[in-house]
Scaffold this motif. Structure first.
Motif, PDB file in Angstrom:
ATOM      1  N   LYS A 160      41.920 -31.850  46.308  1.00  0.00           N
ATOM      2  CA  LYS A 160      42.417 -32.096  44.958  1.00  0.00           C
ATOM      3  C   LYS A 160      41.258 -32.697  44.173  1.00  0.00           C
ATOM      4  N   LYS A 162      39.835 -34.573  40.949  1.00  0.00           N
ATOM      5  CA  LYS A 162      40.199 -35.387  39.798  1.00  0.00           C
ATOM      6  C   LYS A 162      39.357 -34.955  38.605  1.00  0.00           C
ATOM      7  N   ASP A 191      43.747 -32.364  39.136  1.00  0.00           N
ATOM      8  CA  ASP A 191      44.631 -33.421  38.638  1.00  0.00           C
ATOM      9  C   ASP A 191      43.900 -34.158  37.525  1.00  0.00           C
ATOM     10  N   ASN A 193      45.376 -36.440  35.426  1.00  0.00           N
ATOM     11  CA  ASN A 193      45.988 -37.742  35.103  1.00  0.00           C
ATOM     12  C   ASN A 193      46.114 -37.957  33.590  1.00  0.00           C
ATOM     13  N   GLU A 217      47.721 -30.553  38.003  1.00  0.00           N
ATOM     14  CA  GLU A 217      48.635 -31.695  37.963  1.00  0.00           C
ATOM     15  C   GLU A 217      48.383 -32.530  36.709  1.00  0.00           C
ATOM     16  N   ASP A 242      53.586 -35.411  38.162  1.00  0.00           N
ATOM     17  CA  ASP A 242      53.399 -36.542  39.080  1.00  0.00           C
ATOM     18  C   ASP A 242      53.893 -37.799  38.371  1.00  0.00           C
ATOM     19  N   GLU A 243      53.032 -38.413  37.530  1.00  0.00           N
ATOM     20  CA  GLU A 243      53.472 -39.649  36.884  1.00  0.00           C
ATOM     21  C   GLU A 243      54.572 -39.418  35.849  1.00  0.00           C
ATOM     22  N   LYS A 266      56.054 -38.730  46.038  1.00  0.00           N
ATOM     23  CA  LYS A 266      55.326 -39.863  46.614  1.00  0.00           C
ATOM     24  C   LYS A 266      56.330 -40.833  47.219  1.00  0.00           C
TER      25      LYS A 266
HETATM   26 MG   LIG Z   1      48.427 -37.245  40.351  1.00  0.00          MG
END
Ligand SMILES: [Mg+2]
Length: 368
Positions: A160, A162, A191, A193, A217, A242-243, A266
């Motif tokens: 993954k 970032k 991802d 974020n 993501e 995710d978040e 998670k």
């Molecule tokens: Mg994430």
């Protein structure tokens, strides 16, 4: 069997390699060890990772809620009355990782009281999960080296990446470098974020469309709903919440309203019980789930393996289990091993791991 005591022990372990990403950075892990003890002397344990930039929880708030309102719920309760415990915890909003840890510690007690590993109590599908390793912000050359070394040392075949930096070319070039260096057979996904806007994320999708990426993501902030929906509609690869999906209700809202087409689960925030509900929801709809990592310690990662390995649907894809490799040490007595790209769930009763008391004494930060 009733619960007698609840302890929340803060500890700090340095990262051997600090992790940087679009929504924050982690230099030390300052987590809270939750210990729930029953009248029979059975001790259920779980790790709580406070992540203020994601959930608003801090070390102090986690300790406060666990030894305050949640302790009032837990002391005197029978651990087998899990739904009763959850209903009472739910009267307090928020605090997802504190609630997740209570659920895991209660399952740990149940497994230990029966002498059975929790991965078998939950489902018993398999014991092994393939590992996906997370590559934090760094230069392309450093990340290519890191990926090569993890392939060689651990047999990891999924990464993954970032992303979410500006200018976009930085991460587009990084992704291209990784694909060129690692070849077509290594799985790569992104991802961000929430680091980009939906428009920027679409530019990145276009610029990387030939690189065989499997997931994207949290490319942007899901609360900017029309931008996110347009992105989801135009993307050929699943957009992972995710978040934006830290609970069952949030997951359902994001999927049903077109905010995402895959879910990160998670255990640090939804424990085993709520994670299982999210998994069932995803399976019913046929949307992919990724077992995610809350920058978990080994104790937290074992909880992820325990859950992910228990079910066919959660064991299909590589799980994010390797963040602990960037930590200088851990509290558990028997370290996790990644062999041929897999982590295996412990065979001991409960979640199957034990705390090294000497390490806890060395790393706890609540005693001068
Ligand atoms: Mg994430």
């Amino acid at each position: 069997m009733i619960i007698d005591e609840v302890e929340a022990i803060p500890y700090r372990i340095p990262m051997s390699k600090p992790l940087h990403f679009a929504s924050g950075a982690v230099h030390d892990i300052e987590h809270v060890l939750l210990r729930i003890t029953t009248s029979e002397g059975i001790v259920g344990i779980a790790d709580v990772p406070p992540r203020p930039y994601t959930y608003g929880e801090t070390t102090a708030s986690v300790i406060g809620i666990l030894t305050g309102l949640f302790r009032e719920v837990l002391v005197g309760a029978d651990p087998l009355d899990r739904a009763q415990i959850h209903a009472r915890l739910a009267r307090t909003v928020g605090n997802p990782t504190a609630k997740g840890a209570v659920d895991i510690a209660v399952w740990d007690i149940i497994g230990k009281s029966l002498g059975v590993p929790v991965h078998r109590l939950l489902g018993g599908y398999t014991r092994k999960l393939a590992v996906s390793h997370m590559l934090g912000f760094d230069s392309a050359a450093a990340l290519v080296d890191e990926a090569h070394s993890y392939i060689e040392r651990f047999g990891i075949r999924t990464f993954k990446v970032k992303v979410g930096r500006r200018p976009l070319a930085l991460d587009i070039e990084l992704t291209r470098s990784l694909r060129e260096a690692l070849g077509p057979d290594v799985e790569l996904y992104l991802d961000a974020n929430r680091g980009w806007t939906a428009t920027e994320a679409l530019q990145v999708l276009d610029a990387t469309s030939d690189l065989g990426l499997t997931y994207f993501e949290e490319p942007d902030d899901a609360r900017e709903i029309l931008g996110r929906r347009r992105l989801v509609q135009l993307s050929r690869i699943p957009i992972v919440a995710d978040e934006s999906a830290p609970s069952l209700g949030d997951a359902a809202r994001e999927i049903q309203t077109g905010g995402a087409t895959a879910l990160s689960i998670k255990t640090a925030r939804t424990g085993f019980t709520e994670s299982q509900k999210i998994l069932g929801y995803a399976e019913a709809l046929g949307i992919d789930v990724l077992m995610g990592n809350q920058i978990d310690s080994q104790l937290g990662s074992i909880a992820t393996v325990t859950f992910g390995a228990a079910f066919e649907y959660s064991s299909r894809r590589a799980a994010e289990l390797s963040n602990f490799l960037d930590m200088a040490d851990d509290l558990i007595a028997d370290p996790i091993r990644i062999e041929d790209g897999f982590v295996t769930a412990p065979t001991g009763p409960g979640v199957g791991t034990a705390i090294d008391e000497e390490k806890l004494a060395a790393y706890r930060i609540d005693r001068g």
